[in-house]
Design a protein around this motif. Sequence first.
Motif, PDB file in Angstrom:
ATOM      1  N   THR A 217       0.832  -1.205   0.000  1.00  0.00           N
ATOM      2  CA  THR A 217       0.000   0.000   0.000  1.00  0.00           C
ATOM      3  C   THR A 217       0.863   1.249   0.000  1.00  0.00           C
ATOM      4  OG1 THR A 217      -1.753  -1.153   1.200  1.00  0.00           O
ATOM      5  CG2 THR A 217      -1.778   1.265   1.273  1.00  0.00           C
ATOM      6  N   LEU A 218       1.900   1.260   0.823  1.00  0.00           N
ATOM      7  CA  LEU A 218       2.778   2.435   0.918  1.00  0.00           C
ATOM      8  C   LEU A 218       3.540   2.666  -0.380  1.00  0.00           C
ATOM      9  CD1 LEU A 218       4.154   1.884   4.532  1.00  0.00           C
ATOM     10  CD2 LEU A 218       2.452   3.569   3.800  1.00  0.00           C
ATOM     11  N   ARG A 219       3.956   1.597  -1.043  1.00  0.00           N
ATOM     12  CA  ARG A 219       4.691   1.747  -2.302  1.00  0.00           C
ATOM     13  C   ARG A 219       3.864   2.406  -3.387  1.00  0.00           C
ATOM     14  NH1 ARG A 219       7.510  -4.264  -2.296  1.00  0.00           N
ATOM     15  NH2 ARG A 219       9.325  -3.710  -1.001  1.00  0.00           N
ATOM     16  N   ASP A 220       2.542   2.299  -3.291  1.00  0.00           N
ATOM     17  CA  ASP A 220       1.662   2.885  -4.303  1.00  0.00           C
ATOM     18  C   ASP A 220       1.411   4.375  -4.083  1.00  0.00           C
ATOM     19  OD1 ASP A 220       1.428   0.493  -5.642  1.00  0.00           O
ATOM     20  OD2 ASP A 220      -0.424  -0.104  -4.612  1.00  0.00           O
ATOM     21  N   LEU A 221       1.825   4.917  -2.940  1.00  0.00           N
ATOM     22  CA  LEU A 221       1.576   6.337  -2.658  1.00  0.00           C
ATOM     23  C   LEU A 221       2.467   7.221  -3.524  1.00  0.00           C
ATOM     24  CD1 LEU A 221       1.347   6.398   1.252  1.00  0.00           C
ATOM     25  CD2 LEU A 221      -0.537   6.614  -0.378  1.00  0.00           C
ATOM     26  N   PRO A 222       1.923   8.295  -4.126  1.00  0.00           N
ATOM     27  CA  PRO A 222       2.758   9.239  -4.881  1.00  0.00           C
ATOM     28  C   PRO A 222       3.822   9.849  -3.970  1.00  0.00           C
ATOM     29  CG  PRO A 222       0.426   9.631  -5.298  1.00  0.00           C
ATOM     30  CD  PRO A 222       0.495   8.652  -4.154  1.00  0.00           C
ATOM     31  N   GLY A 223       5.049   9.897  -4.451  1.00  0.00           N
ATOM     32  CA  GLY A 223       6.137  10.482  -3.677  1.00  0.00           C
ATOM     33  C   GLY A 223       6.937   9.480  -2.885  1.00  0.00           C
ATOM     34  N   VAL A 224       6.441   8.246  -2.748  1.00  0.00           N
ATOM     35  CA  VAL A 224       7.183   7.194  -2.055  1.00  0.00           C
ATOM     36  C   VAL A 224       8.047   6.472  -3.082  1.00  0.00           C
ATOM     37  CG1 VAL A 224       7.054   5.060  -0.737  1.00  0.00           C
ATOM     38  CG2 VAL A 224       5.451   6.921  -0.258  1.00  0.00           C
ATOM     39  N   LEU A 225       9.357   6.515  -2.909  1.00  0.00           N
ATOM     40  CA  LEU A 225      10.294   5.913  -3.852  1.00  0.00           C
ATOM     41  C   LEU A 225      10.597   4.465  -3.504  1.00  0.00           C
ATOM     42  CD1 LEU A 225      12.754   8.939  -4.117  1.00  0.00           C
ATOM     43  CD2 LEU A 225      10.748   8.461  -5.521  1.00  0.00           C
ATOM     44  N   LYS A 226      10.714   4.186  -2.204  1.00  0.00           N
ATOM     45  CA  LYS A 226      10.977   2.826  -1.738  1.00  0.00           C
ATOM     46  C   LYS A 226      10.247   2.616  -0.426  1.00  0.00           C
ATOM     47  CE  LYS A 226      15.657   2.389  -3.707  1.00  0.00           C
ATOM     48  NZ  LYS A 226      17.098   2.131  -3.391  1.00  0.00           N
ATOM     49  N   ALA A 227       9.867   1.397  -0.144  1.00  0.00           N
ATOM     50  CA  ALA A 227       9.243   1.065   1.139  1.00  0.00           C
ATOM     51  C   ALA A 227       9.579  -0.369   1.480  1.00  0.00           C
ATOM     52  CB  ALA A 227       7.731   1.262   1.085  1.00  0.00           C
ATOM     53  N   GLY A 228       9.867  -0.597   2.742  1.00  0.00           N
ATOM     54  CA  GLY A 228      10.168  -1.941   3.204  1.00  0.00           C
ATOM     55  C   GLY A 228       9.828  -2.052   4.672  1.00  0.00           C
TER      56      GLY A 228
ATOM     57  N   ASP B 263       8.844  -2.591  12.275  1.00  0.00           N
ATOM     58  CA  ASP B 263       9.475  -1.409  11.683  1.00  0.00           C
ATOM     59  C   ASP B 263       9.137  -1.272  10.205  1.00  0.00           C
ATOM     60  OD1 ASP B 263      10.935  -0.492  13.969  1.00  0.00           O
ATOM     61  OD2 ASP B 263      12.293  -2.178  13.703  1.00  0.00           O
ATOM     62  N   LEU B 264       8.921  -0.017   9.813  1.00  0.00           N
ATOM     63  CA  LEU B 264       8.757   0.336   8.407  1.00  0.00           C
ATOM     64  C   LEU B 264       9.758   1.430   8.067  1.00  0.00           C
ATOM     65  CD1 LEU B 264       4.871   0.550   8.163  1.00  0.00           C
ATOM     66  CD2 LEU B 264       6.302  -0.954   6.756  1.00  0.00           C
ATOM     67  N   GLU B 265      10.358   1.352   6.882  1.00  0.00           N
ATOM     68  CA  GLU B 265      11.261   2.418   6.442  1.00  0.00           C
ATOM     69  C   GLU B 265      10.917   2.792   5.010  1.00  0.00           C
ATOM     70  OE1 GLU B 265      16.016   3.349   5.834  1.00  0.00           O
ATOM     71  OE2 GLU B 265      15.345   2.071   7.488  1.00  0.00           O
ATOM     72  N   LEU B 266      10.743   4.103   4.779  1.00  0.00           N
ATOM     73  CA  LEU B 266      10.360   4.607   3.461  1.00  0.00           C
ATOM     74  C   LEU B 266      11.399   5.618   2.986  1.00  0.00           C
ATOM     75  CD1 LEU B 266       7.646   3.940   5.147  1.00  0.00           C
ATOM     76  CD2 LEU B 266       6.504   5.272   3.370  1.00  0.00           C
ATOM     77  N   ILE B 267      11.695   5.636   1.704  1.00  0.00           N
ATOM     78  CA  ILE B 267      12.490   6.675   1.053  1.00  0.00           C
ATOM     79  C   ILE B 267      11.514   7.501   0.232  1.00  0.00           C
ATOM     80  CG2 ILE B 267      14.437   7.192  -0.451  1.00  0.00           C
ATOM     81  CD1 ILE B 267      15.201   5.676   2.086  1.00  0.00           C
ATOM     82  N   VAL B 268      11.444   8.808   0.524  1.00  0.00           N
ATOM     83  CA  VAL B 268      10.382   9.632  -0.070  1.00  0.00           C
ATOM     84  C   VAL B 268      10.930  10.994  -0.483  1.00  0.00           C
ATOM     85  CG1 VAL B 268       8.694   8.510   1.444  1.00  0.00           C
ATOM     86  CG2 VAL B 268       9.644  10.722   2.100  1.00  0.00           C
ATOM     87  N   ASN B 269      10.110  11.670  -1.285  1.00  0.00           N
ATOM     88  CA  ASN B 269      10.322  13.092  -1.554  1.00  0.00           C
ATOM     89  C   ASN B 269       9.430  13.902  -0.613  1.00  0.00           C
ATOM     90  OD1 ASN B 269      12.167  12.907  -3.768  1.00  0.00           O
ATOM     91  ND2 ASN B 269      10.461  12.342  -5.109  1.00  0.00           N
TER      92      ASN B 269
END
Length: 312
Positions: free
Chosen positions: A246-257, A262-268
Amino acid sequence: MMPVLEITDLTKRYGDLLAVDHMSFAVEEGETYGLLGPNGAGKTTTISMVVGVLDRDGGEVLIDGLRHDVTSVKTKALIGYVPQELALYPDLTARENLRFFGHLYGLTARPARMRITEVLELVELHERADEAVTKYSGGMMRRLNIAIGLLNRPRLLVLDEPTAGVDPHSRNAILESVQRLAAEGVATLYTTHYMEEAERLCDRVGIVDAGHMLAEGTRRELVGLLDEHDRVILRVADGAARAVPTLRDLPGVLKAGGEDGDLELIVNEARSLLPAIIGALGEAGVEVRSVEVREPDLESVFLHITGKALRD
């Protein structure tokens, strides 16, 4: 709007050493501009030419659109200069110091009294204004030094490492004073060896080394030079792995794991995305216990551009 300070191709040479090499930048009304560089970068030499205590070898300095140099009386009256070295008479009280410097500025008795009261309150020394400076801490002396630089209601305030060696209370008082002055429209040129001060105070930053302006811009513009992104770290009750698609589909989210809790996201633009991230996790039935945002900072930019730490 015309900048309060505008310097173009500013140059200073000491023999074979080119200490300041065609430096150019401007400071607008109400703007705090940070000049950052390691020791020997040319900051103090630049400031000395800006305030008119050191002659330049080339280039131009304008204060409120007026040409400015070591012989300029009219433009010097528009500047408040707070050097690294303390310029105080230790046997006099704070009020007596201010009265003396007010006289040098040409303030007559009544305006001087009113202005002295104002600057003492601004730097939080009004309750100890009638004590001898010898009884002051180093931080209090620094604050008094700033008060002197404000007596003439300057259009441009130049602060050369004003918090060096001061206690935490005085440092915070100085930073709050600078923020209030910016809100009142004072243009401020600020040098510091503390990156957190630049992050907190400066609308724009110029990074200098070996007399060169290497990069200039807002914090966001400079961080953009790194081509790095924000990280969002979330601690959740359970269901981390379930929420990743679900998080990977969000606009602006480049990576999610994610795994375990724990969750870690790389975003703009992490801070603008947080509401959407939290909302998506809520819809997925994932309880968020904590959120941490890690953004690239000026320290990273400075190290990337100069290859040095700020205090080197």
